[in-house]
Design a protein around this motif. Structure first.
Motif, PDB file in Angstrom:
ATOM      1  N   GLN A  79       0.805  -1.211   0.000  1.00  0.00           N
ATOM      2  CA  GLN A  79       0.000   0.000   0.000  1.00  0.00           C
ATOM      3  C   GLN A  79       0.845   1.271   0.000  1.00  0.00           C
ATOM      4  O   GLN A  79       0.310   2.376  -0.093  1.00  0.00           O
ATOM      5  CB  GLN A  79      -0.945  -0.007   1.203  1.00  0.00           C
ATOM      6  N   LEU A  80       2.164   1.121   0.105  1.00  0.00           N
ATOM      7  CA  LEU A  80       3.062   2.285   0.064  1.00  0.00           C
ATOM      8  C   LEU A  80       3.840   2.342  -1.253  1.00  0.00           C
ATOM      9  O   LEU A  80       4.969   2.839  -1.297  1.00  0.00           O
ATOM     10  CB  LEU A  80       4.026   2.256   1.251  1.00  0.00           C
ATOM     11  N   VAL A  81       3.239   1.846  -2.323  1.00  0.00           N
ATOM     12  CA  VAL A  81       3.879   2.006  -3.632  1.00  0.00           C
ATOM     13  C   VAL A  81       3.990   3.486  -3.958  1.00  0.00           C
ATOM     14  O   VAL A  81       3.227   4.310  -3.442  1.00  0.00           O
ATOM     15  CB  VAL A  81       3.089   1.274  -4.742  1.00  0.00           C
ATOM     16  N   TYR A  82       4.928   3.834  -4.837  1.00  0.00           N
ATOM     17  CA  TYR A  82       5.190   5.238  -5.133  1.00  0.00           C
ATOM     18  C   TYR A  82       5.692   5.376  -6.556  1.00  0.00           C
ATOM     19  O   TYR A  82       5.974   4.382  -7.245  1.00  0.00           O
ATOM     20  CB  TYR A  82       6.220   5.799  -4.158  1.00  0.00           C
ATOM     21  N   ALA A  83       5.844   6.618  -6.993  1.00  0.00           N
ATOM     22  CA  ALA A  83       6.445   6.902  -8.300  1.00  0.00           C
ATOM     23  C   ALA A  83       7.309   8.150  -8.177  1.00  0.00           C
ATOM     24  O   ALA A  83       6.860   9.174  -7.634  1.00  0.00           O
ATOM     25  CB  ALA A  83       5.358   7.117  -9.353  1.00  0.00           C
ATOM     26  N   PRO A  84       8.557   8.103  -8.637  1.00  0.00           N
ATOM     27  CA  PRO A  84       9.392   9.309  -8.631  1.00  0.00           C
ATOM     28  C   PRO A  84       8.812  10.369  -9.567  1.00  0.00           C
ATOM     29  O   PRO A  84       8.369  10.058 -10.678  1.00  0.00           O
ATOM     30  CB  PRO A  84      10.753   8.801  -9.142  1.00  0.00           C
ATOM     31  N   LEU A  85       8.800  11.606  -9.095  1.00  0.00           N
ATOM     32  CA  LEU A  85       8.259  12.688  -9.909  1.00  0.00           C
ATOM     33  C   LEU A  85       9.023  12.800 -11.229  1.00  0.00           C
ATOM     34  O   LEU A  85      10.244  12.618 -11.279  1.00  0.00           O
ATOM     35  CB  LEU A  85       8.349  14.012  -9.149  1.00  0.00           C
ATOM     36  N   GLY A  86       8.289  13.079 -12.291  1.00  0.00           N
ATOM     37  CA  GLY A  86       8.873  13.192 -13.620  1.00  0.00           C
ATOM     38  C   GLY A  86       8.790  11.923 -14.436  1.00  0.00           C
ATOM     39  O   GLY A  86       8.990  11.957 -15.653  1.00  0.00           O
ATOM     40  N   THR A  87       8.476  10.806 -13.791  1.00  0.00           N
ATOM     41  CA  THR A  87       8.329   9.555 -14.538  1.00  0.00           C
ATOM     42  C   THR A  87       6.925   9.475 -15.145  1.00  0.00           C
ATOM     43  O   THR A  87       6.001  10.176 -14.726  1.00  0.00           O
ATOM     44  CB  THR A  87       8.543   8.336 -13.624  1.00  0.00           C
ATOM     45  N   ASP A  88       6.775   8.591 -16.122  1.00  0.00           N
ATOM     46  CA  ASP A  88       5.452   8.388 -16.717  1.00  0.00           C
ATOM     47  C   ASP A  88       4.444   7.922 -15.670  1.00  0.00           C
ATOM     48  O   ASP A  88       3.269   8.302 -15.714  1.00  0.00           O
ATOM     49  CB  ASP A  88       5.536   7.349 -17.842  1.00  0.00           C
ATOM     50  N   GLU A  89       4.903   7.109 -14.727  1.00  0.00           N
ATOM     51  CA  GLU A  89       4.010   6.596 -13.688  1.00  0.00           C
ATOM     52  C   GLU A  89       3.517   7.718 -12.782  1.00  0.00           C
ATOM     53  O   GLU A  89       2.329   7.774 -12.431  1.00  0.00           O
ATOM     54  CB  GLU A  89       4.722   5.529 -12.852  1.00  0.00           C
ATOM     55  N   ALA A  90       4.409   8.620 -12.413  1.00  0.00           N
ATOM     56  CA  ALA A  90       4.003   9.754 -11.570  1.00  0.00           C
ATOM     57  C   ALA A  90       3.051  10.665 -12.324  1.00  0.00           C
ATOM     58  O   ALA A  90       2.054  11.135 -11.771  1.00  0.00           O
ATOM     59  CB  ALA A  90       5.231  10.526 -11.097  1.00  0.00           C
ATOM     60  N   ASN A  91       3.351  10.922 -13.590  1.00  0.00           N
ATOM     61  CA  ASN A  91       2.481  11.791 -14.386  1.00  0.00           C
ATOM     62  C   ASN A  91       1.081  11.204 -14.508  1.00  0.00           C
ATOM     63  O   ASN A  91       0.078  11.920 -14.400  1.00  0.00           O
ATOM     64  CB  ASN A  91       3.076  12.004 -15.779  1.00  0.00           C
ATOM     65  N   ALA A  92       1.019   9.892 -14.721  1.00  0.00           N
ATOM     66  CA  ALA A  92      -0.286   9.237 -14.843  1.00  0.00           C
ATOM     67  C   ALA A  92      -1.062   9.344 -13.531  1.00  0.00           C
ATOM     68  O   ALA A  92      -2.281   9.599 -13.533  1.00  0.00           O
ATOM     69  CB  ALA A  92      -0.115   7.775 -15.246  1.00  0.00           C
ATOM     70  N   TYR A  93      -0.376   9.155 -12.396  1.00  0.00           N
ATOM     71  CA  TYR A  93      -1.080   9.261 -11.121  1.00  0.00           C
ATOM     72  C   TYR A  93      -1.571  10.683 -10.874  1.00  0.00           C
ATOM     73  O   TYR A  93      -2.726  10.895 -10.459  1.00  0.00           O
ATOM     74  CB  TYR A  93      -0.219   8.819  -9.935  1.00  0.00           C
ATOM     75  N   LEU A  94      -0.712  11.675 -11.118  1.00  0.00           N
ATOM     76  CA  LEU A  94      -1.116  13.062 -10.885  1.00  0.00           C
ATOM     77  C   LEU A  94      -2.314  13.436 -11.751  1.00  0.00           C
ATOM     78  O   LEU A  94      -3.222  14.153 -11.303  1.00  0.00           O
ATOM     79  CB  LEU A  94       0.057  14.006 -11.139  1.00  0.00           C
ATOM     80  N   ASP A  95      -2.337  12.953 -12.990  1.00  0.00           N
ATOM     81  CA  ASP A  95      -3.484  13.221 -13.870  1.00  0.00           C
ATOM     82  C   ASP A  95      -4.746  12.546 -13.336  1.00  0.00           C
ATOM     83  O   ASP A  95      -5.818  13.159 -13.298  1.00  0.00           O
ATOM     84  CB  ASP A  95      -3.196  12.740 -15.294  1.00  0.00           C
ATOM     85  N   ASP A  96      -4.618  11.291 -12.916  1.00  0.00           N
ATOM     86  CA  ASP A  96      -5.786  10.575 -12.395  1.00  0.00           C
ATOM     87  C   ASP A  96      -6.296  11.216 -11.110  1.00  0.00           C
ATOM     88  O   ASP A  96      -7.509  11.327 -10.896  1.00  0.00           O
ATOM     89  CB  ASP A  96      -5.442   9.107 -12.151  1.00  0.00           C
ATOM     90  N   MET A  97      -5.374  11.615 -10.248  1.00  0.00           N
ATOM     91  CA  MET A  97      -5.789  12.278  -9.016  1.00  0.00           C
ATOM     92  C   MET A  97      -6.545  13.566  -9.319  1.00  0.00           C
ATOM     93  O   MET A  97      -7.564  13.873  -8.690  1.00  0.00           O
ATOM     94  CB  MET A  97      -4.571  12.577  -8.136  1.00  0.00           C
ATOM     95  N   ALA A  98      -6.069  14.325 -10.313  1.00  0.00           N
ATOM     96  CA  ALA A  98      -6.734  15.573 -10.679  1.00  0.00           C
ATOM     97  C   ALA A  98      -8.129  15.323 -11.247  1.00  0.00           C
ATOM     98  O   ALA A  98      -9.079  16.048 -10.945  1.00  0.00           O
ATOM     99  CB  ALA A  98      -5.879  16.339 -11.687  1.00  0.00           C
ATOM    100  N   LEU A  99      -8.274  14.280 -12.058  1.00  0.00           N
ATOM    101  CA  LEU A  99      -9.590  13.940 -12.609  1.00  0.00           C
ATOM    102  C   LEU A  99     -10.571  13.592 -11.486  1.00  0.00           C
ATOM    103  O   LEU A  99     -11.714  14.061 -11.469  1.00  0.00           O
ATOM    104  CB  LEU A  99      -9.468  12.769 -13.585  1.00  0.00           C
ATOM    105  N   GLY A 100     -10.112  12.769 -10.543  1.00  0.00           N
ATOM    106  CA  GLY A 100     -10.968  12.414  -9.414  1.00  0.00           C
ATOM    107  C   GLY A 100     -11.288  13.612  -8.541  1.00  0.00           C
ATOM    108  O   GLY A 100     -12.419  13.757  -8.048  1.00  0.00           O
ATOM    109  N   ALA A 101     -10.302  14.482  -8.346  1.00  0.00           N
ATOM    110  CA  ALA A 101     -10.510  15.673  -7.519  1.00  0.00           C
ATOM    111  C   ALA A 101     -11.511  16.622  -8.164  1.00  0.00           C
ATOM    112  O   ALA A 101     -12.330  17.235  -7.473  1.00  0.00           O
ATOM    113  CB  ALA A 101      -9.179  16.372  -7.283  1.00  0.00           C
TER     114      ALA A 101
END
Length: 489
Positions: free
Chosen positions: A280-302
């Protein structure tokens, strides 16, 4: 935990700077070993520079509910949770308290609200007769734009309410709405988003568990500062208000679950060590495709959560107007407690993850420039329980020690299963009846009873004694809208 004051302490870790703890001795006794271990695991995770444990802290998803986690280099889905941007909002009405003194009047208002705002884990607009229609096209627009003027106009939401939001809209990883549009198009081709239209139909609904709508009477504190701040907030002493707690519903859950599955799969496939071995503590370094995808998904949900709250408030006002014609209302504030925000911490940009924690900027904070709260600080909405009331607070300068954050409410002291097993249904219902607090539930949910939560007065004492925030007003419950299903966040 090592006390550092009457309501502060530190929790040492083996390899990092200690965790900041906010809470009196009585509150610190409510933190069990699993909660403390989750806090330590979070503090020792890659890229994390600060962790704060608030007085409402308890077992969470990877990180405790009731914590703040700061990282300038990594993004963590766990310390945001599955209910992206679960939030509080407060609607101030112009009605005096005696306008709802009659129980029959309150019953009529409850019925009018429930005809517009469904409750329940799977419920949406199709289950009530007087909701707003949200089709797929409007759904796509609102999750990208948030509370834009056009979205508000289409849903009958007063456009000025957007000025009373912590964040009226969220942008993508590159600070553009275009990134969200592109990401949404990709998501809609994926299997876990095949029910997008159904999830959009949940707009304007509460969901289940600890989510609620609550009719209140405002009692402003009898001191000069509180009265002045209350005036800025738009709080009206002795008048009726309505407090709401909900989030991004099934859409946010889909987004968060998709992200957890994707990141956990990559950690497994690439054999990346998990912090403390916790998936449950998975993460993504900022600037990676994985981080970008999470930030976009979080914004859509928000963005969904923001419009969901504003629509609920518009529907609640409409319900009051149906029963008591001529009623007017204005939004006091809308503020999240499940979100990661880019802020300045220790003089550098960082992502502040607030999981069951509320932003607390005092007057004069640079992020409040050009807002109605630049001089006073913004409203902090802290739900307690129907019996003991809720609170509106305002941050003090001392909030800097908690990364400008406070708790998001009272916090659980009994797990749901435990509460259902040990609490007495008749006692719960009779206690609310004696206090003349009505509910839409035939039997008030046992796992949501006041006794399932921490002592609210001790929680507030912790916040005030630690110098984080001051009380502006109490909200006294007159009726509650809830569902008896499991918790969303």
């Amino acid at each position: 935990m090592i006390p550092t004051g009457d309501a502060t302490a530190i929790l040492p870790t083996s390899s990092t700077a200690p965790i900041t703890v906010i809470g009196t001795a009585a509150i610190r006794d409510t933190f069990d070993e699993v909660c403390l271990q989750q806090a330590i695991n979070s503090r020792q995770a890659p890229g994390v520079t600060d962790v704060v444990l608030n007085p409402d802290a308890h077992l969470g998803y990877g990180a405790p509910v009731g914590c703040v986690m700061v990282s300038p280099t990594h993004i963590y889905p766990g310390p945001v949770g599955v209910d992206i941007k679960c939030s509080m909002s407060l609607l101030q009405l112009d009605l005096p308290a005696d306008a709802i003194a009659d129980r029959r009047t309150r019953r009529e208002i409850i019925s009018a609200i429930c005809q517009r705002t469904p409750t329940g884990a799977g419920k949406g607009q199709r289950s009530v007769p007087k909701s707003r229609n949200v089709n797929r096209t409007l759904g796509r627009q609102l999750v990208v734009q948030g509370a834009s003027a056009d979205v508000c106009q289409q849903l009958g939401i007063p456009s000025e309410w957007a000025d009373r939001c912590e964040d009226a809209f969220h942008l993508g990883h590159d600070d553009s709405a275009e990134a969200l549009d592109i990401r949404l198009a990709t998501l809609l081709e994926q299997r876990h988003m095949s029910n997008f239209s159904d999830k959009m139909a949940q707009l304007g609904s509460y969901g289940g568990g600890n989510h609620f709508g609550e009719c209140e009477v405002v009692e402003v504190d009898d001191n000069r500062r509180a009265r002045e701040v209350a005036e800025t907030f738009g709080l009206r002493d002795g008048k009726v208000a309505f407090l709401s707690h909900c989030g991004s519903r099934g859409f946010g859950h889909n987004l968060a679950s998709g992200q957890f599955n994707a990141l956990q799969s990559k950690f497994s496939r690439w054999d990346i060590p998990l912090p403390a071995g916790d998936r449950q503590l998975v993460y993504a370094p900022l600037g990676t495709d994985e981080a970008n995808a999470y930030l976009d998904d979080m914004a859509l949900g928000a963005n969904f959560a923001t419009v969901n709250h504003l629509l609920i408030n518009a529907l609640v006002l409409e319900a009051f107007q149906e029963v008591i014609p001529g009623t007017t209302g204005s939004l006091v504030y809308f503020i999240s407690h499940n979100i990661a925000r880019k802020e300045i911490v220790n003089q550098r940009p960082a992502w502040v993850h607030r999981k069951g924690a509320t932003r607390a900027f005092p007057g004069g904070h640079f992020e409040l420039r050009d807002t109605p709260f630049a001089q006073t600080g913004h409203p902090i909405l802290l739900p307690g329980n129907p019996r003991d009331g809720s609170a509106v607070m305002v941050a003090d300068a001392g909030a800097e020690k908690s990364c400008y954050s406070v708790n998001h409410g009272a916090g659980r002291v009994l797990g749901r299963r435990h509460a259902k097993r040990v609490l007495d249904q008749a006692k719960i219902d009779s206690e609310l009846d004696r206090r003349d607090i009505l509910s839409n539930c035939r039997r008030y949910p046992k796992d949501e009873a006041p006794a399932a939560y921490k002592n609210f007065e001790e929680v507030l004492k912790s916040v005030k004694t630690a110098g984080l925030a001051s009380e502006v007003a109490r909200l006294k419950a007159r009726f509650v809208i809830k569902d008896a299903s499991g918790a969303d966040d």
